[in-house]
Each structure stands twice: as structure tokens, then as C-alpha cells.
Motif scaffolding. Structure first.
Motif, short mmCIF file in Angstrom:
data_model
loop_
_atom_site.label_atom_id
_atom_site.label_comp_id
_atom_site.label_asym_id
_atom_site.label_seq_id
_atom_site.Cartn_x
_atom_site.Cartn_y
_atom_site.Cartn_z
N CYS A 91 -48.81 28.91 62.35
CA CYS A 91 -49.99 29.68 62.82
C CYS A 91 -50.81 28.93 63.87
CB CYS A 91 -50.87 30.06 61.63
SG CYS A 91 -51.73 28.67 60.89
N CYS B 202 -50.61 23.37 62.46
CA CYS B 202 -49.54 24.08 61.76
C CYS B 202 -48.56 24.65 62.79
CB CYS B 202 -50.14 25.22 60.93
SG CYS B 202 -48.91 26.30 60.19
N CYS C 128 -49.63 28.74 55.09
CA CYS C 128 -48.34 29.15 55.64
C CYS C 128 -47.21 28.64 54.77
CB CYS C 128 -48.18 28.65 57.07
SG CYS C 128 -49.22 29.54 58.25
N CYS D 190 -49.43 24.40 57.51
CA CYS D 190 -50.68 24.34 56.75
C CYS D 190 -50.35 24.88 55.33
CB CYS D 190 -51.79 25.16 57.42
SG CYS D 190 -51.56 26.94 57.37
ZN LIG Z 1 -50.38 27.80 59.19
#
Ligand SMILES: [Zn+2]
Ligand SMILES: [Zn+2]
Length: 225
Positions: free
Chosen positions: A157, A154, A198, A195
Motif C-alpha cells: 500500500c 509497505c 496488508c 505493513c
Molecule cells: Zn500496507
């Protein structure tokens, strides 16, 4: 050299597949080979080629987020043209409106698996084609490039994709920072791999504006629009 599949033959295969799917859902017993034999007698290909075609239809089912017929593992080398035709036929036979995910995602997967994928130009002003659902013309190369660039992490994050898809790929979603609906471009300078958590946060989070500001600072290729 095998002959090209006619729409009639693809449709017969889709009809057979949907029949198996229906029986599968209702726990009715059926023998897959019977379907292949019937198609083989009608169109002249080997039973094996129909079995393989059914696995291609499973792949289209997978792309549509549906459960495929058990025992028919999705086989992804279907070609984007046939993927699109198969999706249209599924919708036609089931009387549902066409979404248009299979052809596009098949192209994304093909580009993504290329060893070298040049930075795509993308589309500065994606056009909106209005059907039942508002659709945008987007570039499969942009999605492929962004996913490839993320290497399965991701971009917000940095976590690994939360799961691997049935097609064996890390699952991440591509989000446009300036939404296409708001006139955003479909270019790598406006798109990030996220992801699912997120991604939802970028849409619905209390601190989404802070998140957006932070991602522009974090990922150098991004340009504010
Ligand atoms: Zn993420
Ligand atoms: Zn999004």
C-alpha cells in the motif's frame, strides 16, 4: 580487553534479570544496584558492565515481544551468539519452550544497518526442522535486504511503517508470497515487506488472490514459484 562471558555468568545475569522482572510486574520495590554488586562480587566485572548486560537482556526481551524491566532501556549491540544464548537461558529458567527469535533478529538488524548489503542468494529450499513448533531455516540477510529495500514503506500500500519499534526501526513484516510451508523459497524474489494490515490481508483477506497477482505486477524483483 574484557574476558568472554561464560554461560554460567550469562545465566546468573539472566536469573537476576528475571527476578527484577518478576518484582517489577508485582510492583515490589527493588534496587537494581544490589543485583549488579552481587554479580560483580561473584564474577569480577564492574557493576556498570552488569547494568549494560541487563540492557542487552532487555533487548532480547524486546525481540521476544515482551515488556522489559523498567529503567533498563534495550541496548542492541549484544551480538547474535549471545542473543541466542540469552534467549535459551530465559526459556530454560522460566521452563518455557525455546522459540529462537533473538539470534535471528539480531542478525537481521546487523545486516540491515550495513551501509551496503549485497543482494543475498537466500535459500532455495529452506529445510524444515521439526521441534515443538515447526521451524524453517531462513536467511537473516534476505529479511534484512527486503526491509532495507522497502525504506520503511509497505510494498503493497506504500504507506509508511505504522510505528517505530523500541529499537528505533520502522516496523514492517516480511511475508513470503509462496509460503515456506508450501515449499516456497527464502529469496528476495519471494519475499516482500508489508505493513501489519496488508500482511494480515495477504493471509486472510477475501481478495488475497487479487492482492497477490497485483504485487507480482508491482514489484519487479518478484518471481512466481
Ligand atoms: Zn500496507
Ligand atoms: Zn506472511
Amino acid at each position: 580487553m574484557t574476558e568472554k562471558w561464560s554461560t554460567e555468568e550469562l545465566k546468573a545475569s539472566v536469573v537476576a534479570y528475571l527476578d527484577m522482572h518478576h518484582k517489577d510486574l508485582n510492583n515490589e520495590l527493588f534496587v537494581k544496584k544490589t543485583y549488579y554488586t552481587e554479580l560483580s562480587e561473584k564474577f569480577g566485572r564492574t557493576e556498570k558492565s552488569y547494568e549494560y548486560r541487563m540492557q542487552n537482556i532487555s533487548y532480547v526481551f524486546f525481540l521476544m515481544g515482551r515488556q522489559w524491566v523498567s529503567g533498563l532501556k534495550p541496548a542492541k549491540n549484544v551480538g547474535s551468539n549471545n542473543a541466542e544464548i540469552i534467549e535459551r537461558l530465559i526459556c530454560e529458567v522460566e521452563g518455557k519452550s525455546y522459540i529462537g527469535v533473538a539470534g535471528f533478529e539480531t542478525q537481521v538488524s546487523t545486516f540491515k544497518n550495513k551501509e551496503i548489503l549485497d543482494i543475498p542468494v537466500g535459500i532455495a529450499k529452506p529445510t524444515i526442522s521439526s521441534g515443538k513448533v515447526t521451524q524453517y531455516t531462513s536467511d537473516p540477510k534476505v529479511k534484512a535486504w527486503v526491509l532495507k529495500e522497502s525504506q520503511g514503506n509497505c510494498e503493497n500500500c506504500d504507506s509508511l511503517a505504522p510505528f517505530t519499534t523500541a529499537a528505533g526501526e520502522p516496523f514492517l513484516e516480511v511475508h513470503h508470497l509462496k509460503r515456506l510451508a508450501d515449499g516456497g523459497s527464502d529469496r528476495i524474489s519471494n519475499a516482500i515487506a508489508l505493513c501489519p494490515n496488508c500482511h494480515r490481508e495477504f493471509h486472510y483477506g477475501q481478495s488475497k488472490l487479487e492482492k497477490i497477482n497485483a504485487i507480482y505486477a508491482k514489484v519487479p524483483r518478484l518471481i512466481r514459484e
